[in-house]
Motif scaffolding. Structure first.
Motif, PDB file in Angstrom:
ATOM      1  N   SER A 154       7.421  71.225  45.767  1.00 38.14           N
ATOM      2  CA  SER A 154       8.021  70.313  44.795  1.00 38.14           C
ATOM      3  C   SER A 154       7.206  70.373  43.500  1.00 38.14           C
ATOM      4  CB  SER A 154       8.002  68.905  45.394  1.00 38.14           C
ATOM      5  OG  SER A 154       8.606  68.016  44.510  1.00 38.14           O
ATOM      6  N   CYS A 155       7.875  70.382  42.381  1.00 34.98           N
ATOM      7  CA  CYS A 155       7.188  70.535  41.091  1.00 34.98           C
ATOM      8  C   CYS A 155       6.318  69.315  40.802  1.00 34.98           C
ATOM      9  CB  CYS A 155       8.219  70.725  39.984  1.00 34.98           C
ATOM     10  SG  CYS A 155       7.517  70.730  38.330  1.00 34.98           S
ATOM     11  N   PRO A 156       5.030  69.497  40.548  1.00 33.98           N
ATOM     12  CA  PRO A 156       4.150  68.352  40.290  1.00 33.98           C
ATOM     13  C   PRO A 156       4.436  67.678  38.941  1.00 33.98           C
ATOM     14  CG  PRO A 156       2.943  70.405  40.028  1.00 33.98           C
ATOM     15  CD  PRO A 156       4.302  70.769  40.536  1.00 33.98           C
ATOM     16  N   ASP A 157       4.957  68.391  37.995  1.00 36.94           N
ATOM     17  CA  ASP A 157       5.178  67.809  36.664  1.00 36.94           C
ATOM     18  C   ASP A 157       6.302  66.781  36.656  1.00 36.94           C
ATOM     19  OD1 ASP A 157       3.218  69.519  35.894  1.00 36.94           O
ATOM     20  OD2 ASP A 157       4.305  70.340  34.165  1.00 36.94           O
ATOM     21  N   CYS A 158       7.348  67.067  37.440  1.00 35.78           N
ATOM     22  CA  CYS A 158       8.510  66.163  37.416  1.00 35.78           C
ATOM     23  C   CYS A 158       8.722  65.502  38.771  1.00 35.78           C
ATOM     24  CB  CYS A 158       9.765  66.937  37.015  1.00 35.78           C
ATOM     25  SG  CYS A 158      10.183  68.282  38.148  1.00 35.78           S
ATOM     26  N   GLY A 159       7.831  65.748  39.695  1.00 42.80           N
ATOM     27  CA  GLY A 159       7.968  65.161  41.025  1.00 42.80           C
ATOM     28  C   GLY A 159       9.220  65.640  41.730  1.00 42.80           C
ATOM     29  N   PRO A 172      14.819  68.126  30.343  1.00 38.14           N
ATOM     30  CA  PRO A 172      14.635  69.067  31.448  1.00 38.14           C
ATOM     31  C   PRO A 172      13.163  69.468  31.568  1.00 38.14           C
ATOM     32  CG  PRO A 172      16.442  69.774  30.036  1.00 38.14           C
ATOM     33  CD  PRO A 172      15.751  68.642  29.326  1.00 38.14           C
ATOM     34  N   CYS A 173      12.689  69.580  32.826  1.00 41.67           N
ATOM     35  CA  CYS A 173      11.292  69.952  33.062  1.00 41.67           C
ATOM     36  C   CYS A 173      11.086  71.428  32.708  1.00 41.67           C
ATOM     37  CB  CYS A 173      10.944  69.713  34.525  1.00 41.67           C
ATOM     38  SG  CYS A 173       9.274  70.249  34.950  1.00 41.67           S
ATOM     39  N   VAL A 174      10.081  71.672  31.879  1.00 41.52           N
ATOM     40  CA  VAL A 174       9.821  73.034  31.414  1.00 41.52           C
ATOM     41  C   VAL A 174       9.187  73.877  32.523  1.00 41.52           C
ATOM     42  CG1 VAL A 174       8.521  74.424  29.745  1.00 41.52           C
ATOM     43  CG2 VAL A 174       9.598  72.283  29.019  1.00 41.52           C
ATOM     44  N   ARG A 175       8.271  73.268  33.251  1.00 39.47           N
ATOM     45  CA  ARG A 175       7.502  74.022  34.243  1.00 39.47           C
ATOM     46  C   ARG A 175       8.386  74.627  35.340  1.00 39.47           C
ATOM     47  NH1 ARG A 175       1.945  72.082  37.178  1.00 39.47           N
ATOM     48  NH2 ARG A 175       1.766  73.836  38.644  1.00 39.47           N
ATOM     49  N   CYS A 176       9.310  73.846  35.844  1.00 43.33           N
ATOM     50  CA  CYS A 176      10.160  74.338  36.950  1.00 43.33           C
ATOM     51  C   CYS A 176      11.544  74.746  36.457  1.00 43.33           C
ATOM     52  CB  CYS A 176      10.287  73.267  38.036  1.00 43.33           C
ATOM     53  SG  CYS A 176      11.129  71.775  37.468  1.00 43.33           S
ATOM     54  N   ARG A 177      11.726  74.753  35.154  1.00 41.20           N
ATOM     55  CA  ARG A 177      13.029  75.063  34.523  1.00 41.20           C
ATOM     56  C   ARG A 177      14.146  74.214  35.150  1.00 41.20           C
ATOM     57  NH1 ARG A 177      13.241  81.502  34.330  1.00 41.20           N
ATOM     58  NH2 ARG A 177      11.667  81.319  35.968  1.00 41.20           N
TER      59      ARG A 177
END
Ligand SMILES: [Zn+2]
Ligand SMILES: [Zn+2]
Length: 258
Positions: free
Chosen positions: A44-49, A70-75
């Motif tokens: 699970s992406c840590p930036d957006c949970g 939109p979360c950049v890290r996980c697109r």
């Protein structure tokens, strides 16, 4: 995505099955489109949970506003891959040479497109592939010009052939055909071969072939040839040339209707 295919006039007229090769994103074979060969490394992406969207606070002179983006890290997928596939770098797809066989319908014309469902580039991480659009070009033909579903062909008769009549071999999309040109054929005369044109797209029947007559006048005559023609001219009265005014008008009408 879109690719182009060039057809001959005959292929456009009668339809053809074409294999088209093109470069496009295809599903990565190493990871089968997953993005990793180690599914346990998908986290699970840590930036957006894992939400795919992040909250940001915008401060203005009117106060603070909460926004989501939109979360950049996980697109925006909500997932990150710790050990991505080496072949596709976690994308799940790679550029590859692809081939698709397309049924081109009879009667298609330049500029028209054929949609091939689901044969475009692969989507990211096994997402559905897009459609492929095949845009048609038609190569110029050595003999024929296309106008709608009709075929235009120009035939050259010598002055004498036009005056006394002749039979000529006329090429058509279906092969050669003998055609009679009666005595007194005029420049700009048009003869029509019904149903020898191009198949109507998604319909029944075919267009026509029009044969446009050009009359060649000899040049570079020697003394004897010149004398023979002058003798002929003295023997041939104006009545053999018909009404000149009408001839010009008819030419103009042919041009306007052409
Ligand atoms: Zn891969
Ligand atoms: Zn994220």
């Amino acid at each position: 995505m879109a690719v182009e295919v060039e057809l001959t006039l005959e292929e456009a007229a009668f339809g053809v099955e074409k294999e088209i090769t093109f470069k496009a994103q295809g599903t990565c074979e190493t990871c089968e489109g997953v993005g990793t060969t180690d599914p346990a490394s998908i986290k699970s992406c840590p930036d957006c949970g894992g939400q795919g969207r992040v909250r940001t606070v915008r401060r203005t002179i009117l106060g603070q506003f909460m926004q989501t983006a939109p979360c950049v890290r996980c697109r925006a997928t909500g997932k990150v891959i710790e050990s991505p596939c080496e072949a596709c770098h976690g994308d799940g797809r790679v550029f590859m040479e692809r081939a698709v066989t397309v049924q081109i319908p009879a009667g298609i014309d330049a500029g028209q497109r054929i949609r091939v469902s689901g044969r475009g580039g692969a989507g990211e991480r096994s997402a559905r592939a897009g459609d492929l659009y095949v845009r048609v070009r038609v190569a110029e033909h050595d003999l024929f010009e296309r106008r709608g579903d009709d075929i235009l062909f120009g035939v050259d008769l010598t002055m004498v052939q036009a005056a006394v009549g002749t039979t000529m071999t006329i090429p058509t999309l279906d092969g050669d055909e003998e055609m009679e040109f009666p005595a007194g054929t005029q420049p700009g005369d048009v003869k029509v071969l019904r149903g020898k044109g191009i198949q109507h797209l998604n319909g029944h029947g075919r267009g026509d072939q029009e044969i446009h007559v050009r009359v060649l006048v000899p040049h570079g005559l020697d003394e004897q040839q010149r004398r023979l023609l002058q003798e002929f001219d003295e023997a041939c009265g104006a009545e053999h040339y018909g009404d000149r005014e009408e001839g010009v008008l008819q030419k103009l009408r042919n041009w306007l209707s052409g």
